[in-house]
Design a protein around this motif. Structure first.
Motif, PDB file in Angstrom:
ATOM      1  N   TRP A 315      -4.169  -3.084  -1.219  1.00 32.06           N
ATOM      2  CA  TRP A 315      -4.391  -3.341  -2.639  1.00 32.06           C
ATOM      3  C   TRP A 315      -3.772  -2.280  -3.546  1.00 32.06           C
ATOM      4  O   TRP A 315      -3.443  -2.571  -4.702  1.00 32.06           O
ATOM      5  CB  TRP A 315      -5.890  -3.439  -2.913  1.00 32.06           C
ATOM      6  CG  TRP A 315      -6.536  -4.596  -2.233  1.00 32.06           C
ATOM      7  CD1 TRP A 315      -7.439  -4.558  -1.208  1.00 32.06           C
ATOM      8  CD2 TRP A 315      -6.315  -5.982  -2.499  1.00 32.06           C
ATOM      9  NE1 TRP A 315      -7.805  -5.828  -0.831  1.00 32.06           N
ATOM     10  CE2 TRP A 315      -7.129  -6.728  -1.612  1.00 32.06           C
ATOM     11  CE3 TRP A 315      -5.521  -6.677  -3.402  1.00 32.06           C
ATOM     12  CZ2 TRP A 315      -7.164  -8.116  -1.597  1.00 32.06           C
ATOM     13  CZ3 TRP A 315      -5.552  -8.070  -3.402  1.00 32.06           C
ATOM     14  CH2 TRP A 315      -6.359  -8.769  -2.510  1.00 32.06           C
ATOM     15  N   GLU A 317      -5.067   0.056  -5.188  1.00 34.47           N
ATOM     16  CA  GLU A 317      -5.861  -0.016  -6.411  1.00 34.47           C
ATOM     17  C   GLU A 317      -6.245   1.373  -6.909  1.00 34.47           C
ATOM     18  O   GLU A 317      -6.186   2.351  -6.160  1.00 34.47           O
ATOM     19  CB  GLU A 317      -7.138  -0.821  -6.137  1.00 34.47           C
ATOM     20  CG  GLU A 317      -8.320  -0.051  -5.560  1.00 34.47           C
ATOM     21  CD  GLU A 317      -8.125   0.523  -4.160  1.00 34.47           C
ATOM     22  OE1 GLU A 317      -8.918   1.406  -3.774  1.00 34.47           O
ATOM     23  OE2 GLU A 317      -7.191   0.115  -3.441  1.00 34.47           O
ATOM     24  N   TYR A 357      -7.551  -9.690  -8.187  1.00 35.17           N
ATOM     25  CA  TYR A 357      -6.716  -8.501  -8.400  1.00 35.17           C
ATOM     26  C   TYR A 357      -5.983  -8.592  -9.734  1.00 35.17           C
ATOM     27  O   TYR A 357      -5.462  -9.644 -10.100  1.00 35.17           O
ATOM     28  CB  TYR A 357      -5.710  -8.376  -7.264  1.00 35.17           C
ATOM     29  CG  TYR A 357      -4.962  -7.074  -7.216  1.00 35.17           C
ATOM     30  CD1 TYR A 357      -3.605  -7.012  -7.527  1.00 35.17           C
ATOM     31  CD2 TYR A 357      -5.596  -5.898  -6.852  1.00 35.17           C
ATOM     32  CE1 TYR A 357      -2.920  -5.811  -7.481  1.00 35.17           C
ATOM     33  CE2 TYR A 357      -4.910  -4.700  -6.788  1.00 35.17           C
ATOM     34  CZ  TYR A 357      -3.580  -4.656  -7.112  1.00 35.17           C
ATOM     35  OH  TYR A 357      -2.902  -3.473  -7.058  1.00 35.17           O
TER      36      TYR A 357
END
Length: 401
Positions: A315, A317, A357
């Protein structure tokens, strides 16, 4: 008397004689057919023609009129109306209610890796402290800074059962003093190296501040097995479970956000994302607010990660808001600059059992206000002899081992 009897027999013979003659002369004649024209015409079933009512057989004289066709109405047919039926669910669930989590491993989306079950029973608090999330210091201004969090905290009464998040081998069970300064921040700690790898890397889970241990190093444990009890050992203020997920090595700096590994609650999902400047660099410390469109879910407030923590390999993130009931939300990310602030707003949909996301890229290069460096000042006190004093600012808070 004999004469009268003879007369009676003679009369009977006279009456039967024509019938006996007919039987002797050949077959009897067939009955005469009634002409078809003489039969009544069958009724035509129209809205004005009487028709017989048949209930197990015709009933003489019982007739009725056929009803006209049912007109098309403007209402809903039963199939359409069924969606509006709401069964009485009884009393409303408490605000902090959470349904049981999905069984693991769970990867509805191929990028998800919800492979760990929650390390506490479902009848206990299995969600973390909102004001001390992964990758941040405490978010309550009234509290003194702790340290950047490399895990999540799950407050529960002392003695609450702690369960293995997945199967594996216990590689540590006991006190875990810091290799840097010897302080036992974690208290009684269990570390499990799991039986499986992710992207060719080992995965570890850590359970800290326990009251008592039910395993020892070298034990193999199954998912859901009792390993310890919630406590307050180590450098803490109240009983809770500190839980970490480490990827690659059993190292403090290799911790990842557990929200991307722990199975979501049934019907709930996770929001992850990146906030970067125009050069693609992470922007730390920005406020992340998630608000339900219809207002039926309390707003969630967090911040983007400190630059000292690691992102997920997939991800990439720098913020995660976990445990969101599926539905539509407004995501607001506010970046504070030297003179003003900018808020970026997005509509996001949270899907059950999955990670949603978002990427938010600013149109400027983020240059945070630099941390003041310790300075040396010289104070001169008037006296018979001059005295020089050197003052240094306090160092940054101590970090965990």
């Amino acid at each position: 008397m004999k004469r009268n009897s003879l007369i009676t027999q003679l009369l009977i013979y006279i009456i039967l004689l024509p019938l006996l003659a007919a039987c002797a002369s050949g077959p009897a004649a067939l009955p005469t057919r009634i002409a078809a024209a003489a039969l009544p015409e069958p009724p035509t079933a129209t809205s004005s023609t009487p028709i017989p009512i048949l209930r197990g057989g015709p009933v003489a004289g019982a007739t009725t009129t056929a009803p006209p066709p049912t007109p098309k109405g403007s209402g809903l047919n039963p199939g359409q109306a069924q969606q509006f039926f709401v069964r009485d669910a009884g009393p409303a669930a408490p605000v902090d209610f959470r349904p049981p989590p999905y069984p693991v491993p769970l990867s509805i989306h191929p990028d998800d890796h919800y492979w760990l079950q929650r390390p506490l029973p479902s009848n206990r608090r299995t969600y973390d402290l909102e004001w001390y999330p992964f990758g941040n210091d405490v978010l309550i201004p009234e509290l003194a800074p702790y340290r950047i969090h490399h895990g999540i905290d799950l407050p529960n009464p002392a003695g609450t059962t702690i369960l293995a998040a997945s199967s594996g081998t216990v590689i540590h069970a006991g006190a875990l003093p810091s290799p840097r300064n010897g302080v036992n921040y974690y208290g009684n700690t269990v570390v499990i190296q799991h039986d499986w790898q992710w992207q060719g890397k080992d995965v570890f889970t850590l359970y800290a501040h326990t009251l008592e241990l039910f395993v020892q190093a070298g034990d193999h444990v199954e998912q859901g097995q009792l390993i310890a009890g919630v406590g307050s050992s180590g450098e803490v203020t109240d009983s809770h479970l500190h839980f970490e997920v480490r990827v690659g090595t059993n190292n403090y700096n290799d911790a990842r956000n557990p929200a991307l590994w722990l199975s979501p609650y049934e019907g709930w999902g996770t929001l992850a994302g990146r906030l970067v400047d125009r050069r693609g660099n992470f922007i730390p410390g920005a406020e992340v607010a998630v608000k339900s469109v219809n207002g039926n879910v309390p707003a969630r407030i967090q911040r983007t990660y400190s630059l000292s923590v690691r992102s997920d390999e997939v991800w990439r993130e720098n913020f995660v808001v976990g445990d969101l009931p599926a539905g539509d939300y407004i995501l607001e990310v506010t970046v504070v600059g030297a003179d003003d602030f900018i808020t970026y707003r997005r509509e996001v949909a949270i899907k059950p059992g999955q990670t949603s996301y978002e990427v938010i890229a600013t149109q400027f290069e983020f240059v945070p206000t630099p941390t003041p460096e310790p300075t040396t000042t010289t104070a001169v006190i008037t006296s018979t002899l001059p005295i020089t004093a050197t003052t240094t600012l306090d160092p940054t808070p101590t970090t965990e081992p």
